[in-house]
Design a protein around this motif. Sequence first.
Motif, mmCIF file in Angstrom:
data_model
loop_
_atom_site.group_PDB
_atom_site.id
_atom_site.type_symbol
_atom_site.label_atom_id
_atom_site.label_comp_id
_atom_site.label_asym_id
_atom_site.label_seq_id
_atom_site.Cartn_x
_atom_site.Cartn_y
_atom_site.Cartn_z
ATOM 1 N N ILE A 160 0.833 -1.206 0.000
ATOM 2 C CA ILE A 160 0.000 0.000 0.000
ATOM 3 C C ILE A 160 0.867 1.255 0.000
ATOM 4 C CG2 ILE A 160 -1.655 1.334 1.367
ATOM 5 C CD1 ILE A 160 -2.892 -1.375 2.213
ATOM 6 N N ILE A 161 1.905 1.271 0.820
ATOM 7 C CA ILE A 161 2.795 2.430 0.884
ATOM 8 C C ILE A 161 3.509 2.642 -0.447
ATOM 9 C CG2 ILE A 161 4.914 3.319 1.948
ATOM 10 C CD1 ILE A 161 3.932 2.022 4.583
ATOM 11 N N VAL A 162 4.083 1.581 -0.994
ATOM 12 C CA VAL A 162 4.802 1.693 -2.274
ATOM 13 C C VAL A 162 3.855 2.109 -3.399
ATOM 14 C CG1 VAL A 162 6.025 0.361 -4.043
ATOM 15 C CG2 VAL A 162 6.658 0.118 -1.651
ATOM 16 N N GLY A 163 2.659 1.537 -3.420
ATOM 17 C CA GLY A 163 1.679 1.897 -4.439
ATOM 18 C C GLY A 163 1.301 3.363 -4.372
ATOM 19 N N LEU A 164 1.084 3.867 -3.167
ATOM 20 C CA LEU A 164 0.756 5.281 -3.007
ATOM 21 C C LEU A 164 1.911 6.181 -3.423
ATOM 22 C CD1 LEU A 164 -1.211 5.277 0.369
ATOM 23 C CD2 LEU A 164 -2.096 5.792 -1.910
ATOM 24 N N ILE A 165 3.126 5.804 -3.055
ATOM 25 C CA ILE A 165 4.302 6.605 -3.421
ATOM 26 C C ILE A 165 4.452 6.668 -4.935
ATOM 27 C CG2 ILE A 165 6.830 6.655 -3.373
ATOM 28 C CD1 ILE A 165 6.635 5.639 -0.469
ATOM 29 N N ILE A 166 4.331 5.535 -5.610
ATOM 30 C CA ILE A 166 4.457 5.513 -7.069
ATOM 31 C C ILE A 166 3.363 6.355 -7.719
ATOM 32 C CG2 ILE A 166 4.318 4.050 -9.122
ATOM 33 C CD1 ILE A 166 5.617 1.816 -7.444
ATOM 34 N N ALA A 167 2.137 6.228 -7.228
ATOM 35 C CA ALA A 167 1.026 6.997 -7.794
ATOM 36 C C ALA A 167 1.229 8.495 -7.565
ATOM 37 C CB ALA A 167 -0.286 6.534 -7.178
ATOM 38 N N ILE A 200 4.097 10.109 -7.095
ATOM 39 C CA ILE A 200 5.197 10.566 -7.950
ATOM 40 C C ILE A 200 4.719 10.721 -9.390
ATOM 41 C CG2 ILE A 200 7.410 9.855 -8.958
ATOM 42 C CD1 ILE A 200 8.145 8.726 -6.204
ATOM 43 N N GLY A 201 3.868 9.806 -9.847
ATOM 44 C CA GLY A 201 3.311 9.921 -11.190
ATOM 45 C C GLY A 201 2.484 11.177 -11.361
ATOM 46 N N VAL A 202 1.719 11.545 -10.339
ATOM 47 C CA VAL A 202 0.919 12.771 -10.401
ATOM 48 C C VAL A 202 1.821 14.005 -10.362
ATOM 49 C CG1 VAL A 202 -0.768 14.168 -9.131
ATOM 50 C CG2 VAL A 202 -1.149 11.718 -9.413
ATOM 51 N N ILE A 203 2.817 13.990 -9.496
ATOM 52 C CA ILE A 203 3.722 15.138 -9.375
ATOM 53 C C ILE A 203 4.442 15.407 -10.700
ATOM 54 C CG2 ILE A 203 5.878 15.924 -8.299
ATOM 55 C CD1 ILE A 203 4.887 14.582 -5.716
ATOM 56 N N PHE A 204 4.925 14.339 -11.342
ATOM 57 C CA PHE A 204 5.665 14.499 -12.588
ATOM 58 C C PHE A 204 4.770 14.424 -13.818
ATOM 59 C CE2 PHE A 204 9.103 13.165 -9.692
ATOM 60 C CZ PHE A 204 9.970 14.223 -9.907
ATOM 61 N N ASP A 205 3.463 14.392 -13.606
ATOM 62 C CA ASP A 205 2.488 14.347 -14.693
ATOM 63 C C ASP A 205 2.835 13.240 -15.693
ATOM 64 O OD1 ASP A 205 0.198 15.162 -15.999
ATOM 65 O OD2 ASP A 205 1.261 16.602 -17.260
ATOM 66 N N SER A 206 2.993 12.031 -15.156
ATOM 67 C CA SER A 206 3.406 10.889 -15.962
ATOM 68 C C SER A 206 2.389 9.757 -15.833
ATOM 69 C CB SER A 206 4.771 10.397 -15.487
ATOM 70 O OG SER A 206 5.110 9.187 -16.099
ATOM 71 N N TRP A 207 2.191 9.035 -16.926
ATOM 72 C CA TRP A 207 1.317 7.871 -16.924
ATOM 73 C C TRP A 207 1.931 6.718 -16.153
ATOM 74 C CZ3 TRP A 207 -3.585 8.026 -18.223
ATOM 75 C CH2 TRP A 207 -4.021 9.048 -19.047
ATOM 76 N N TRP A 208 3.219 6.767 -15.880
ATOM 77 C CA TRP A 208 3.884 5.707 -15.129
ATOM 78 C C TRP A 208 3.329 5.592 -13.716
ATOM 79 C CZ3 TRP A 208 6.655 1.987 -17.152
ATOM 80 C CH2 TRP A 208 7.240 2.193 -18.388
ATOM 81 N N GLY A 209 2.677 6.635 -13.237
ATOM 82 C CA GLY A 209 2.055 6.584 -11.919
ATOM 83 C C GLY A 209 0.948 5.558 -11.830
ATOM 84 N N LEU A 210 0.388 5.177 -12.971
ATOM 85 C CA LEU A 210 -0.665 4.155 -12.985
ATOM 86 C C LEU A 210 -0.139 2.791 -12.544
ATOM 87 C CD1 LEU A 210 -2.598 5.051 -16.249
ATOM 88 C CD2 LEU A 210 -3.314 5.421 -13.883
ATOM 89 N N ILE A 211 1.158 2.582 -12.648
ATOM 90 C CA ILE A 211 1.748 1.322 -12.197
ATOM 91 C C ILE A 211 1.543 1.158 -10.692
ATOM 92 C CG2 ILE A 211 3.948 0.107 -11.891
ATOM 93 C CD1 ILE A 211 4.798 1.221 -14.577
ATOM 94 N N GLY A 212 1.416 2.258 -9.984
ATOM 95 C CA GLY A 212 1.176 2.217 -8.543
ATOM 96 C C GLY A 212 -0.135 1.553 -8.175
ATOM 97 N N ILE A 213 -1.051 1.447 -9.132
ATOM 98 C CA ILE A 213 -2.342 0.800 -8.881
ATOM 99 C C ILE A 213 -2.157 -0.689 -8.574
ATOM 100 C CG2 ILE A 213 -4.527 0.134 -9.961
ATOM 101 C CD1 ILE A 213 -4.472 2.819 -11.413
ATOM 102 N N VAL A 214 -1.181 -1.319 -9.197
ATOM 103 C CA VAL A 214 -0.980 -2.770 -9.020
ATOM 104 C C VAL A 214 -0.623 -3.115 -7.573
ATOM 105 C CG1 VAL A 214 0.353 -4.776 -9.746
ATOM 106 C CG2 VAL A 214 -0.400 -3.106 -11.444
ATOM 107 N N PRO A 215 0.453 -2.541 -7.000
ATOM 108 C CA PRO A 215 0.734 -2.898 -5.600
ATOM 109 C C PRO A 215 -0.346 -2.397 -4.638
ATOM 110 C CG PRO A 215 2.290 -1.245 -6.353
ATOM 111 C CD PRO A 215 1.488 -1.677 -7.542
#
Length: 62
Positions: free
Chosen positions: A14-21, A23-38
């Motif tokens: 949950i912590i890692v997923g939130l951090i990735i999401a 960071i994705g929002v901060i950098f305006d990147s679609w890679w933040g969607l990967i945070g949904i998996v964890p």
Amino acid sequence: MKSNVGSIDRLLRIIVGLIIAIIGVIFDSWWGLIGIVPLATGLFKVCPLYFPLNISTTGKDK
């Protein structure tokens, strides 16, 4: 489905997923969607990859 994600594993996911999401929002990147998996595997207490590998971090057989 049978739960196969233990409490410590769940908290870390949950912590890692939130951090990735976030960071994705901060950098305006679609890679933040990967945070949904964890995040999802932590919230639902089920990791599909653990089933074929016969792994469980729950600590006891439920």
